[in-house]
Each structure stands twice: as C-alpha cells, then as structure tokens.
Design a protein around this motif. Structure first.
Motif, PDB file in Angstrom:
ATOM      1  N   TRP A 658      67.271  56.023  57.840  1.00 48.87           N
ATOM      2  CA  TRP A 658      67.539  54.801  57.066  1.00 48.87           C
ATOM      3  C   TRP A 658      67.373  53.597  57.979  1.00 48.87           C
ATOM      4  N   THR A 659      66.882  52.495  57.425  1.00 51.01           N
ATOM      5  CA  THR A 659      66.740  51.249  58.174  1.00 51.01           C
ATOM      6  C   THR A 659      67.259  50.095  57.325  1.00 51.01           C
ATOM      7  N   GLY A 660      67.933  49.145  57.971  1.00 48.21           N
ATOM      8  CA  GLY A 660      68.436  47.976  57.260  1.00 48.21           C
ATOM      9  C   GLY A 660      69.275  47.106  58.181  1.00 48.21           C
ATOM     10  N   TYR A 661      69.902  46.085  57.598  1.00 53.20           N
ATOM     11  CA  TYR A 661      70.760  45.161  58.343  1.00 53.20           C
ATOM     12  C   TYR A 661      72.220  45.368  57.936  1.00 53.20           C
ATOM     13  N   ASP A 662      73.118  45.104  58.878  1.00 55.94           N
ATOM     14  CA  ASP A 662      74.549  45.224  58.589  1.00 55.94           C
ATOM     15  C   ASP A 662      75.065  44.033  57.797  1.00 55.94           C
ATOM     16  N   ASN A 663      74.525  42.833  58.073  1.00 56.63           N
ATOM     17  CA  ASN A 663      74.960  41.610  57.388  1.00 56.63           C
ATOM     18  C   ASN A 663      76.482  41.444  57.450  1.00 56.63           C
ATOM     19  N   TYR A 664      77.015  41.520  58.673  1.00 63.61           N
ATOM     20  CA  TYR A 664      78.455  41.436  58.875  1.00 63.61           C
ATOM     21  C   TYR A 664      79.030  40.055  58.584  1.00 63.61           C
ATOM     22  N   ASN A 665      78.337  39.033  58.986  1.00 65.65           N
ATOM     23  CA  ASN A 665      78.909  37.688  58.984  1.00 65.65           C
ATOM     24  C   ASN A 665      78.588  36.899  57.717  1.00 65.65           C
ATOM     25  N   GLY A 666      78.504  37.618  56.606  1.00 66.37           N
ATOM     26  CA  GLY A 666      78.229  36.940  55.348  1.00 66.37           C
ATOM     27  C   GLY A 666      76.752  36.632  55.156  1.00 66.37           C
ATOM     28  N   SER A 667      75.904  37.089  56.091  1.00 68.18           N
ATOM     29  CA  SER A 667      74.469  36.844  55.965  1.00 68.18           C
ATOM     30  C   SER A 667      73.874  37.833  54.966  1.00 68.18           C
ATOM     31  N   SER A 668      72.638  37.592  54.610  1.00 74.77           N
ATOM     32  CA  SER A 668      71.992  38.456  53.616  1.00 74.77           C
ATOM     33  C   SER A 668      70.533  38.680  54.018  1.00 74.77           C
ATOM     34  N   TYR A 669      70.360  39.317  55.171  1.00 76.53           N
ATOM     35  CA  TYR A 669      69.014  39.561  55.683  1.00 76.53           C
ATOM     36  C   TYR A 669      68.442  40.834  55.074  1.00 76.53           C
ATOM     37  N   ASN A 670      67.170  40.782  54.733  1.00 73.21           N
ATOM     38  CA  ASN A 670      66.486  41.924  54.149  1.00 73.21           C
ATOM     39  C   ASN A 670      65.278  42.293  54.985  1.00 73.21           C
ATOM     40  N   LEU A 671      64.780  43.487  54.762  1.00 73.27           N
ATOM     41  CA  LEU A 671      63.554  43.934  55.408  1.00 73.27           C
ATOM     42  C   LEU A 671      62.350  43.313  54.711  1.00 73.27           C
ATOM     43  N   THR A 672      61.186  43.473  55.296  1.00 70.95           N
ATOM     44  CA  THR A 672      59.973  42.914  54.704  1.00 70.95           C
ATOM     45  C   THR A 672      59.379  43.882  53.684  1.00 70.95           C
ATOM     46  N   ASP A 673      58.331  43.431  52.994  1.00 73.16           N
ATOM     47  CA  ASP A 673      57.668  44.283  52.013  1.00 73.16           C
ATOM     48  C   ASP A 673      56.993  45.487  52.670  1.00 73.16           C
ATOM     49  N   ALA A 674      56.800  45.410  53.984  1.00 81.16           N
ATOM     50  CA  ALA A 674      56.170  46.525  54.701  1.00 81.16           C
ATOM     51  C   ALA A 674      57.204  47.527  55.214  1.00 81.16           C
ATOM     52  N   SER A 675      58.465  47.374  54.785  1.00 82.68           N
ATOM     53  CA  SER A 675      59.541  48.184  55.354  1.00 82.68           C
ATOM     54  C   SER A 675      59.335  49.681  55.135  1.00 82.68           C
ATOM     55  N   SER A 676      58.819  50.048  53.952  1.00 84.80           N
ATOM     56  CA  SER A 676      58.652  51.479  53.676  1.00 84.80           C
ATOM     57  C   SER A 676      57.611  52.088  54.610  1.00 84.80           C
ATOM     58  N   GLU A 677      56.531  51.375  54.826  1.00 90.08           N
ATOM     59  CA  GLU A 677      55.502  51.852  55.746  1.00 90.08           C
ATOM     60  C   GLU A 677      56.059  51.959  57.172  1.00 90.08           C
ATOM     61  N   ILE A 678      56.883  50.984  57.571  1.00 88.97           N
ATOM     62  CA  ILE A 678      57.485  50.997  58.908  1.00 88.97           C
ATOM     63  C   ILE A 678      58.450  52.179  59.052  1.00 88.97           C
ATOM     64  N   THR A 679      59.250  52.403  58.020  1.00 91.60           N
ATOM     65  CA  THR A 679      60.202  53.511  58.063  1.00 91.60           C
ATOM     66  C   THR A 679      59.489  54.850  58.115  1.00 91.60           C
ATOM     67  N   ASN A 680      58.425  55.001  57.322  1.00 90.34           N
ATOM     68  CA  ASN A 680      57.646  56.241  57.353  1.00 90.34           C
ATOM     69  C   ASN A 680      57.073  56.503  58.742  1.00 90.34           C
ATOM     70  N   ARG A 681      56.579  55.452  59.366  1.00 87.68           N
ATOM     71  CA  ARG A 681      56.002  55.607  60.707  1.00 87.68           C
ATOM     72  C   ARG A 681      57.087  55.952  61.720  1.00 87.68           C
ATOM     73  N   PHE A 682      58.255  55.318  61.581  1.00 85.71           N
ATOM     74  CA  PHE A 682      59.346  55.623  62.500  1.00 85.71           C
ATOM     75  C   PHE A 682      59.771  57.081  62.347  1.00 85.71           C
ATOM     76  N   TRP A 683      59.873  57.550  61.101  1.00 87.81           N
ATOM     77  CA  TRP A 683      60.235  58.957  60.868  1.00 87.81           C
ATOM     78  C   TRP A 683      59.227  59.880  61.540  1.00 87.81           C
ATOM     79  N   SER A 684      57.942  59.546  61.412  1.00 91.78           N
ATOM     80  CA  SER A 684      56.894  60.379  62.011  1.00 91.78           C
ATOM     81  C   SER A 684      57.026  60.413  63.529  1.00 91.78           C
ATOM     82  N   ASN A 685      57.276  59.252  64.130  1.00 92.47           N
ATOM     83  CA  ASN A 685      57.423  59.202  65.584  1.00 92.47           C
ATOM     84  C   ASN A 685      58.661  59.969  66.034  1.00 92.47           C
TER      85      ASN A 685
END
Length: 808
Positions: A658-685
């Motif tokens: 799994w990949t994402g942000y904690d957003n502890y301090n009330g922030s609302s950061y999201n991954l990019t539209d390429a996140s699924s491709e990045i996650t797939n590559r990370f899993w492969s590595n």
C-alpha cells in the motif's frame, strides 16, 4: 401492708427474678450454641471455599520453586525466524542479586520491622492479618492494604502476579506456606531483598533489589548503608513512586518530605521492635539524608535495532501474556475490555513480566527477507511520491515546519501457515513509528475479488464468462461510474470486468450477492473483522468504500485464502514464547477455516491472473524477473488517489503493498494519477529483491492445479450462456455464434434467454438484441457509449464513510 402481704410480694419478686435469670441464661446458652454452630459452619464453608479455589492449582516442586523465588530480573529476548537473535527488550528496570552476607544488617532489620514484624515467628502467613484483610475486603471497613507477610509478597512478586482475586490470594497463601516449609528464613529474606522494587535511581531507572537501590540512591553497596539510609530504602516498597526521591528523568524531586517521613516511620518501628536503641533512633531521625542523594545521572539506553519489528513483537507478546493472565483468573476478553482500569492492570502485569522474567520470543520474520524489503523501501521510497513541506503549530501555539513524505506498508505472508515472513512498516522508523503494515486504510478495488467475485462464484451466481451489465445506474441516489466518470454501455464478461476493474459491473454483481445473503461471514473468516455494519449496508463496499478500511496484513491474509484452496490460515507473527528456563509458555496453534470451495478459489485466482497478464497490472509481468505464470493479483486505488494498492499471490505466498500519505496535521495530500503504475512497479521491485535473496521464497514455479468441481463449459461469447432458442420482439431466433470457455464452481449455465446478464434494464437488453438481429456486433457499446477493451484503466475508490463512487 401486713407482714404476710410483704412476704408474699417478696416471694413473687424473687420468683420472677429467678424466672428471668433462667430465661436469660437459657437464651445465652442457646445463642452461644448457635454461635458455635454458625462459627463452625462458617469455618467449614470458608475452608471448603478455600479448598475449591486451590483445588486446580499446580503446586511447583522444590527445584522449580527455588528457581522462581531466586530468579533475577532479566529482560526478554527477541528472535527472527529460525532462532536468529534480534536483540533484548529494552527495560527501565535495573537489578542485581547479592547474597545476604553482602547486605547490611541495618537493611535486614529495617525491612523485617517494616514489612513483616512477625517474620521470624510465623509459618509463611499471619492468620490474624489475613483475616483482617479479608474482612476489610468484604466489608470495605478499614484500610484495604496489608495482610501479606513478607513471604507472601515474595510469592506474589516471583511466582504469581499482583492481581488480587480471591483465587489468587488463596493460591498465594498456599504457596507462602510451602515456601516457608521448603526454605529457611534467611533464604526467604535474601530472595525478597533481591526481588522487591525500590522506586527510581538517579538515572530515572526503576530499581529492583537493595543492591541497586543503595547504588542508585547513595552510590554505595548495600553492605555499607548506614541506619538512616537503610530505613529510607526499607520504606520504599510500600509505595515506590511516592517515596522515591527521583523523577523519571533522574532529577531530584523538589519535595522529599514523603520519603523522609516514611524513613522516620521505619526507624520508629525498628525502635519499637527493640532492633535499635533510642539513641540510635534519635540520631538517625536527625541525620541529613538529603546530602547523600546522588545528582542526576545519564541513562545510556542502547538504540533500538529493527524498530518496526521490535515494537510489533513486544506489543503482540504483551497481548499474548495479558490474555493468559486474565484467562487464568477466569475472565473473558469482553469482561476485561469493558473495564478500562482492569485492562490497564493486566497490561501493566504483562509488561512487567516481559521486562523482568527473561522470556524468549520467537517470531516468524525471516531476517534476510526482511532486510531485502528494507533495502527496497530505502532505495525507492522517494520514487513513490513527493514529500510535502508545510507549517503547523505545536502544543504551545508556536509555528513549526513539518514534512509529509509518502509512506508505504507491505506484508509478505505464507498462504498455508499464515506466518508473516517480512513486512515494511514505513520509510523511516526514527521519523515515524507508525507501522503502516498494520494500519487501516481504504482498500479501493483491491477488495473486489474478496467481497464480490469470490462470493458470487461460490454462490453459483456467475462463471468466469458470465455477463455483467455496465450501464448507467441510480440506486436511491447512488450513481457510481467507471474510472474517469465513464460508462461502458455494454454487457461485459466477469473476467474482463475484474481484469479492468470496472465499477458498475461490480456493483450490479454485489447487489445480486447480497440478495442471497450477507458477505460478512466470508470476510470475517478471511480475517477481515474491521468492517462495520454501515460498510456492509452500503453498496460502495464493492468498490472499497469503508468507514475505517483494512490493514495491509489483513489484506494479505485474506488474499492468501484464494491461493490456499479456499482455506484461510490466521495470520501470525509470534511462533512461540519460552520462559528463562526454556519452558514453552505459549505456542502458536495453526487454525484453518474453510471459506470457499477449492473450485471457487481456483476460478477467482484464474480470473485475477488475467489482471496481471493483460489487465490493470499488466506491467508487473514485464517488470518482474521471475516466472509469473502462476501469479494472481489485483490493483486498488481509492478516491482522489488517496490510497494505492497491489496484492499479488503465488500458490505459496501473498505479497501486499500500500502507498499513501498519513496527513497527520490536517493536510489532505494525495498521490498522482500515475500512482497505480508506481505502486505496481514498486511491488515488482520488492518481489524481485525477495526472489534474489531467496529464489524459493515466492514459490514461483508452483502450479495452480485445477481441482475437482471446476466445470469448464463452452458458452456463447456474446451472452455467457449456452446456445438457445428464444423470442425477441415476436421473432424466434437461435442465439449462437463465437464460443468461449467459462469456468464454474460445481454447476453449469443454462441456455441463453433474453435477460442473460447480471443487472441491466429492459432498454439495455432491447438494444443488445436489436444489434444482434441486425447482424451488428452485439458486444459493442450501446446508447453511444465508448468501448475500452484493452486500454489500461485505473480508477478511484473511497476512504470515507458512505458509498464509493469510482475505484480501480
């Protein structure tokens, strides 16, 4: 009045007086008899109750008891799999055992006068003290403390725990009598002086034993303490946190009066017991003890290695020991958790045992594999997403700069045993101790095989080529779409719908599954027990819409079911715990639960293999360096790219990330539209590095054998059913055409009918058959929709409460 009358009156008075005395005497005799009978009855009942409490108590033999009462405080030891040492649990308790000859007589006299004035006379317990404590406990009258001899205290510290149930108290008394029988007073006193706790030292560490107390308070051995110092030390066990002169950082308290007054109480008791003279008593009272206290020292704790593993093992070991403690007291988890104070009490007892009893905790974590996973996150963590920089305010209202890096949680788990072989807790333990492998996040579409497709196959609703409707829907205001707010406007087979993670087909299928019964039993049998009643009520669960989400470990555990012939083995990380002498005090007992038939597990995995070969995770096949012919997987992305997942399984193991942000301090950061491709590559590595470390770990060459019960049927590609004659708009037709192989779990489909799919409206079927009759491609998009048969399509899910709109 005449003399005769007077005498008559006197006689009457004497008569009634004698009669009254007789009645009173008789009454007293009856009361006395009743009291004796009642007392005997009460004694009998008491003895019977006592006997019942201890009837199932295992009494240790002499050798065991000697080892237990003299056991020194020793922190527990942690191990990777195969008994590879990880390290020692950090503890804030220091101790050192010494013989009675190395302890000043001032201390032995002070302790016995304070803690047990009848120590040398009783046989392990003081009956009147026990009775007084019992009455106080039952009635609430009087101080509810005391009643324990020094021998009982030793038993409580070294053999039992500090829980004060009647059963535990009865066992304590029995064992104290046995200790007194087996051991001399000198041996008992020595064991007590080495085991009792004495507050904190000048480094802020908790102290056990008089030697460390003398060293930590005054910088001298226990053999050299003077009378005032001895009295101060002897006063500490009654309430160490109150009487200790030091704070938890090793600084001296401003107010030392409590401890000094307690010291004077000890001195008085020594004088009262004729253990010191009046002159010695007065001199020690006036002695300025404050000048002897050591200044603040430095606690040189070693840096924790393998922080995520260390924290996980210590927490789970504490939970195991805690459960053993309250179950031994005849309590259930519900009873304990209902009372915060009771739960906290057992937490403390478990922590003390782990910190002091020298347990050996053996885990399932494979050290080489774990190290391999850490290398990948260290090297490639920055490529998962950017680090955001922001400012916030601290507790004092001051502005501070904070960094928000993208985080990752991953788990490698054995499908057959449930053993967790390795995991990634986060990017950097020193900066964030939150273990993301065990933190709940929205699963996105990674939940579809578990909550939708596998239950539908098991309930014989679909086969792999069954058609599902992908048209515009409105379920009481809930209007899900496919990725990018698109709608396919066609009937899609189940394999393709899962392969490209279309949402509307999943929703239509989930509605059909729910109509046949709850999916909750399936999810909980697979180890996912965090979903709420609200989650199960909403259709959005089919797309990953949950109140709180699932953990990466739970996702890996659930997916392992599909690669283990439908059997779920509970995930675990602690294999066994032994005591300091090697005796096993806990052994994991593997438990497996049938969730799906082998046929359902095979078909679902077969469909998920298409996700890897040509679906939303097709890049995995090209990025990995090993054979993926038996790899099944599923992607998942929640709303606005907040969470990105890939879970992949071979017949041997499941690897979830799994990949994402904690957003502890009330922030609302999201991954990019390429996140699924990045996650797939990370899993492969990640999988590549594991494979390079141990080529056998992933079981890449193990094949998925088709079990009995899987029916392979040739169906009409356009309808997903057998050829058949039907009437459409008054015209009789024979539905046939291109055929395709479809898998079914123990059943076969019927012939094609007008409404052949799951979901869809009348106008959708009318449009389909119109195309069919006109000789057009009946599988083409209807109502002007766009067909995307082979394009990489990722979508979004929902992390919040309520329905999920779009997900991949």
């Amino acid at each position: 009045m005449t003399l005769k009358e007077t005498n008559s009156t006197r006689e009457a008075i004497f008569y009634y007086l004698e009669l009254s005395i007789g009645i009173i005497r008789s009454l007293l005799l009856h009361l006395l008899a009743f009291g004796l009978v009642a007392g005997a009855l009460a004694l009998g009942l008491g003895l019977g109750y006592f006997a019942s409490l201890i009837s199932h108590t295992d009494i240790p033999d002499y050798t065991t008891m000697k080892s237990e009462i003299n056991s020194s405080y020793e922190a527990s030891n942690l191990y990777f799999a195969k008994h590879v040492r990880l390290g020692t649990m950090q503890t804030n308790l220091v101790s050192q055992s010494v013989s009675i000859n190395q302890i000043s007589p001032n201390l032995t006299k002070a302790i016995t006068s304070t803690e047990d004035e009848y120590f040398y006379q009783h046989k392990g317990v003081v009956p009147k003290s026990v009775l007084r404590a019992l009455v106080s406990s039952l009635t609430g009258i009087g101080a509810q403390t005391g009643g324990s001899s020094l021998t009982q205290q030793l038993v409580k510290m070294q053999i039992l725990s500090s829980e004060t149930t009647f059963k535990r108290k009865a066992t304590e008394i029995l064992l104290a009598l046995r200790v007194d029988k087996y051991f001399s007073k000198t041996e008992i006193l020595q064991a007590y002086l080495n085991a009792a706790t004495f507050g904190r030292n000048n480094k802020g560490q908790n102290v056990a034993g008089v030697e460390q107390a003398a060293q930590g308070l005054f910088g001298i051995p226990a053999s050299q303490v003077n009378l005032a110092q001895a009295a101060f030390i002897a006063g500490l066990p009654q309430s160490p946190s109150v009487y200790t002169p030091y704070k938890n950082n090793g600084k001296l308290k401003r107010d030392l009066s409590y401890g000094l007054q307690r010291k004077n109480t000890v001195l008085f008791r020594m004088y009262r017991d004729n253990k010191i003279s009046y002159q010695a008593y007065q001199a020690a009272k006036k002695y300025d003890l404050t000048k002897d206290f050591l200044p603040q020292g430095e606690d040189s704790q070693k840096k924790i290695k393998y922080g995520y593993v260390y924290n996980l093992l210590t927490q789970q070991a504490k939970d195991i020991i805690k459960k053993q403690l309250y179950q031994k007291d005849g309590l259930s988890s519900t009873e304990v958790n209902k009372s915060g104070a009771l739960s906290q009490q057992y937490d403390l007892q478990a922590e003390q045992l782990l910190a002091n009893r020298g347990y050996h905790i053996y885990s399932t974590i494979n050290k080489p594999i774990y190290n391999a996973m850490q290398r990948v996150i260290k090297q490639q963590g920055p490529s998962l997403g950017q680090t955001y920089h922001d400012t916030t305010t601290d507790a004092n209202g001051n502005a501070i700069k904070v960094n928000e890096p993208v985080q990752n949680g991953s788990v490698l788990l054995n499908n057959q045993s449930g053993a967790i072989l390795g995991f990634i807790g986060g990017r950097n333990f020193s900066k964030s101790q939150l273990n993301h492998a065990f933190t709940q996040r929205s699963p996105g579409s990674s939940i579809k095989p578990l909550a939708v497709y596998a239950p539908a196959i098991e309930r014989q609703i679909i086969g792999s080529e069954t058609k599902l409707a992908d048209f515009k829907v409105n379920f009481n205001g809930y209007k899900p779409t496919d990725y990018g707010n698109t709608i396919q406007n066609r009937f899609i087979n189940a394999r393709e719908a899962l392969k490209y993670s279309y949402n509307i087909p999943a929703i239509n299928l989930y509605r059909e599954v729910k109509a046949q019964g709850s999916i909750k039993p399936y999810m909980e049998k697979m180890g996912i027990k965090t979903l709420t009643a609200n989650d199960y009520k909403n259709l959005g669960l089919a797309l990953g819409g949950t109140d709180y989400g699932v953990t990466v470990a739970d996702a890996a555990s659930a997916y392992s079911t599909l690669s283990n012939a439908g059997q779920h083995a509970d995930a675990y990380i602690i294999d066994k715990i032994t005591d300091a002498n090697g005796k096993v005090v806990y052994q994991h007992q593997p438990t497996t639960t049938k969730v799906f038939s082998p046929a359902t597990a095979y078909i679902t995995s077969n469909m998920m293999h298409s996700v890897v070969t040509s679906g939303t995770a097709s890049q995995v096949s090209s990025d990995t360096t090993f054979n993926t012919s038996n790899l099944a997987g599923k992607t998942g992305t929640s709303n606005d790219n907040r969470d990105s997942w890939f879970v992949g399984s071979t017949p041997k193991v499941t690897l979830a990330t799994w990949t994402g942000y904690d957003n502890y301090n009330g922030s609302s950061y999201n991954l990019t539209d390429a996140s699924s491709e990045i996650t797939n590559r990370f899993w492969s590595n990640l999988a590549n590095e594991i494979y390079n470390t141990d080529p056998q770990a992933l079981g890449t060459n193990l094949k998925r054998k088709r079990p009995n019960g899987v029916n392979k049927v040739s169906v009409v590609k356009a309808t997903g059913k057998l050829p058949g004659r039907l009437t459409v708009n008054g015209q009789s037709i024979f539905a046939s055409g291109t055929r395709k192989k479809s898998y079914y779990a123990g059943w076969k489909p019927g012939k094609t009918t007008k409404k052949f799919a799951i979901g869809g409206r009348d106008k959708d079927y009318n449009a389909f058959w119109k195309n069919y009759l006109q000789g057009n491609n009946p599988e083409a998009a209807l109502h002007g929709g766009e067909v995307i048969p082979n394009e990489y399509t990722e979508g979004n899910g929902n992390i919040g409460i309520g329905q999920s709109n779009t997900t991949n």
